[in-house]
Design a protein around this motif. Sequence first.
Motif, PDB file in Angstrom:
ATOM      1  N   ASN A 162       0.806  -1.223   0.000  1.00 52.46           N
ATOM      2  CA  ASN A 162       0.000   0.000   0.000  1.00 52.46           C
ATOM      3  C   ASN A 162       0.839   1.273   0.000  1.00 52.46           C
ATOM      4  OD1 ASN A 162      -2.410  -1.350  -0.078  1.00 52.46           O
ATOM      5  ND2 ASN A 162      -2.663  -1.379   2.143  1.00 52.46           N
ATOM      6  N   GLY A 163       2.098   1.193  -0.316  1.00 49.51           N
ATOM      7  CA  GLY A 163       2.898   2.409  -0.460  1.00 49.51           C
ATOM      8  C   GLY A 163       3.670   2.788   0.786  1.00 49.51           C
ATOM      9  N   ASP A 164       3.587   4.070   1.150  1.00 50.74           N
ATOM     10  CA  ASP A 164       4.392   4.670   2.230  1.00 50.74           C
ATOM     11  C   ASP A 164       4.277   3.876   3.528  1.00 50.74           C
ATOM     12  OD1 ASP A 164       5.850   6.287   3.876  1.00 50.74           O
ATOM     13  OD2 ASP A 164       4.465   7.979   3.826  1.00 50.74           O
ATOM     14  N   ARG A 165       5.358   3.218   3.877  1.00 60.29           N
ATOM     15  CA  ARG A 165       5.348   2.367   5.067  1.00 60.29           C
ATOM     16  C   ARG A 165       5.549   3.158   6.351  1.00 60.29           C
ATOM     17  NH1 ARG A 165       9.016  -2.570   2.639  1.00 60.29           N
ATOM     18  NH2 ARG A 165       7.579  -3.045   0.962  1.00 60.29           N
ATOM     19  N   SER A 166       6.091   4.355   6.254  1.00 58.05           N
ATOM     20  CA  SER A 166       6.407   5.124   7.463  1.00 58.05           C
ATOM     21  C   SER A 166       5.156   5.559   8.222  1.00 58.05           C
ATOM     22  CB  SER A 166       7.267   6.343   7.112  1.00 58.05           C
ATOM     23  OG  SER A 166       6.520   7.246   6.322  1.00 58.05           O
ATOM     24  N   GLU A 167       4.032   5.669   7.540  1.00 53.14           N
ATOM     25  CA  GLU A 167       2.797   6.078   8.215  1.00 53.14           C
ATOM     26  C   GLU A 167       1.695   5.034   8.058  1.00 53.14           C
ATOM     27  OE1 GLU A 167       1.534  10.033   7.339  1.00 53.14           O
ATOM     28  OE2 GLU A 167       3.576  10.806   7.418  1.00 53.14           O
TER      29      GLU A 167
END
Length: 175
Positions: A52-57
Amino acid sequence: MNDDDESSPPLPQGTRNYLTPQGYARLRAELMSLLDEERPKVVEIVSWAAKNGDRSENGDYLYGKKRLREIDRRIHFLTRRLDIAEITDPTRHHGSDQIFFGASVTWCNARGEERTVTIKGIDEADSLAGEVSWVSPIARALLKAHEGDEVTVMTPAGPERLEIVRVSYPKPVTA
């Protein structure tokens, strides 16, 4: 021995992990549940969240990775404990008045107070159920004594003499 799990006390160096057959079965069932059910579910969630993309958030990804580390730590702990397990069936002492692993022991102190405990493995003892680990000070004082003997246990208030009133073991199951 460092078992990487703060919830269970370490075993004395060089000893086996004594367990009742029921305690061994419970730990093994937990291990199998983690390996066969919980870990695959969390891996699936982490895999889905990573796509799902951006793992940081990404809460699913972050929580899933944290949970996966916890599961892997518990799997490692259980595997090590089961590897050194020695299953000791207390029913083989049924009828004996000597205290061994698995005994339920009733003692009386100098104030006339009676208490009963069952000596179990370090990974299965539940103090709220009246169970003590075989490595506990009370169990160490009681082990190998007989019904009618007096033993001394060290308490925070100093030595305390206990008279062993009753020793019992579970009955063997006959098929």
